[in-house]
Enzyme design. Sequence first.
Site, short mmCIF file in Angstrom:
data_model
loop_
_atom_site.label_atom_id
_atom_site.label_comp_id
_atom_site.label_asym_id
_atom_site.label_seq_id
_atom_site.Cartn_x
_atom_site.Cartn_y
_atom_site.Cartn_z
N ASP A 221 -28.07 -6.06 -31.77
CA ASP A 221 -28.54 -6.52 -30.60
C ASP A 221 -28.95 -8.16 -30.69
O ASP A 221 -28.84 -8.93 -29.66
CB ASP A 221 -29.69 -5.67 -29.97
CG ASP A 221 -30.53 -5.38 -31.19
OD1 ASP A 221 -30.52 -5.96 -32.09
OD2 ASP A 221 -31.65 -4.69 -30.92
N HIS B 291 -23.25 -2.37 -32.82
CA HIS B 291 -23.20 -1.00 -33.37
C HIS B 291 -23.36 0.05 -32.55
O HIS B 291 -24.36 -0.20 -31.53
CB HIS B 291 -23.58 -0.91 -34.85
CG HIS B 291 -25.11 -0.98 -34.42
ND1 HIS B 291 -26.06 0.07 -33.91
CD2 HIS B 291 -26.21 -2.02 -34.66
CE1 HIS B 291 -27.31 -0.46 -33.97
NE2 HIS B 291 -27.35 -1.59 -34.34
#
Length: 486
Positions: free
Chosen positions: A387, A105
């Site tokens: 991540d 994102h």
Amino acid sequence: MCLLPTPPPPPFRSRSLFPQAILHSLHVTCLFLVHLIPVNPVKEDGLSSKNRKRIMPDPLTEPPAIDPIFEARVYCNIPSITEHSMEGHAPHYFELMSVNVMIRHGDRYPLYAIPKTKRPDIDCTLVPNRKPSHPQLEAFLSHMSKGAEAQMDGTLNSLPRYPSHSLCEMGELTQTGVVQHLRNGKLLRDIYIKKHNLLPRDWTAKQLYLETTGKSRTLQSGLALLYGLLPDFDWKKIHFRHQWSTIFCSVSCDCLIRNHYLEEEQRRQYSLRVKNNQLERTYVDMAKIVGIPTRQLRASNPIDSMLCHFCHNVSFPCTKNGCIDIEHFKVIKTHQLEDERERQEKKLYFMYALLATHPLLNQTVSRMQHIAEGKKEEIFVLYSAHDVTLSPVLSALGITEARFPRFAARLVFELWQDGKKYKEHFIRILYNGVDVTFQTSFCRDHNKHSSKPMCPLEKFVRFVKRDMFAIFNSTSYYDVCRRRPF
Ligand SMILES: *[C@@H]1O[C@H](CO)[C@@H](O)[C@H](O)[C@H]1NC(C)=O
Ligand SMILES: *[C@@H]1O[C@H](CO)[C@@H](O)[C@H](O)[C@H]1NC(C)=O
Ligand SMILES: *[C@@H]1O[C@H](CO)[C@@H](O)[C@H](O)[C@H]1NC(C)=O
């Protein structure tokens, strides 16, 4: 940015503190205090290596110096100059068959607040004439407010399609984050749609495969990228699948031994942290400024907040006792980078990553095989993720030179057909526009004895279906995952 709010001191008081459900729950989007070290720094974002303040390191005695400010800027990924990317590069007689994209994102508001300090004042509404902006931002906003016909699995339907709070909520995507993914989408559009005609003009729902975790920031990032790729797309053709697991393991998540490697990795991380006196002093100092116990300060994961201040050029918080400052930031950031370096050397995270990412890689490989056999579905695939999704994929593939996933990072898998030998298929892998195909463990030696600048699909297939388990003395995921760690 990723860390466990309260790293468990070894030995864990109770193993049941870390059941699988917690390890893969979306509430813990941040498990690792880590950042990848650039062994060969790649030029990114117009920051040339000349800008990096470096003392000449002695290659024999010292590891290369870490520049925490440079690394933090790369991580922020503030939209500026046009990016040069290597996506879609192939000899003219090659045909592009499919593209799989995994993204992190975009820029978001912190997930944690530093207690007793003012939260950074950041506006998450989308305002086209506020910087950073994008030519498509206004049209994106208007398109997002339509779209009742879109198919959204489960809880995705209740999520807002764009950020909208004048004081951002925790974890909310910012305008910067939207712009980052509009740019990603536009870049992929120019290469894949306009240049390589990956999708026909009248593309159908079945030609796309879209999947996201259940956070608004991942759904919104996915929508922004999609809008850049296919402006004014027909909402009726959009189907977003919901993935509950941050490692996208779907129905193959059971794997006790994977969690064992993750716990071992967290112990490694903990012992590195407590060895670092400068870091401990920094936390003590910051805790005094804020006026809370050091333990509580550390648990509030201050680097996550500080990065937000840094990326948005908002000064660090002050109290009557003083201010948190850039020196504190540098110490914690440097530690993250050192932690990442050690993580690469010890193999615990790598072992975790192989098991964590097999289901996702297996899916990707199967999809490519189907397309190579002539199936015309799921030609463009988007996984909108975190991540903690991208980082283990990079590790498992052996791309050790890659940096930790910055905001709006993208990892792309391209499938190509040799136009002279139709049966031959090849892949390329690109990370933030850089061709990393030959950094992978399974294709590292390939380009030395091949005229084609790509990796044969079979090599990738063999790696995912079998060879990635060799380190466990095994040939299958289910075999390794049946093992008990103790
Ligand atoms: C950051 O903020 C400072 C002071 O608030 C200002 O002088 C500077 O120009 C800003 N930098 C950028 C890149 O916006
Ligand atoms: C890998 O993919 C194959 C074919 O789609 C499937 O049968 C198998 O269950 C998958 N394995 C895992 C662990 O996801
Ligand atoms: C694999 O086998 C080797 C040699 O027997 C052994 O040293 C190693 O620990 C084994 N690895 C795992 C992960 O079981």
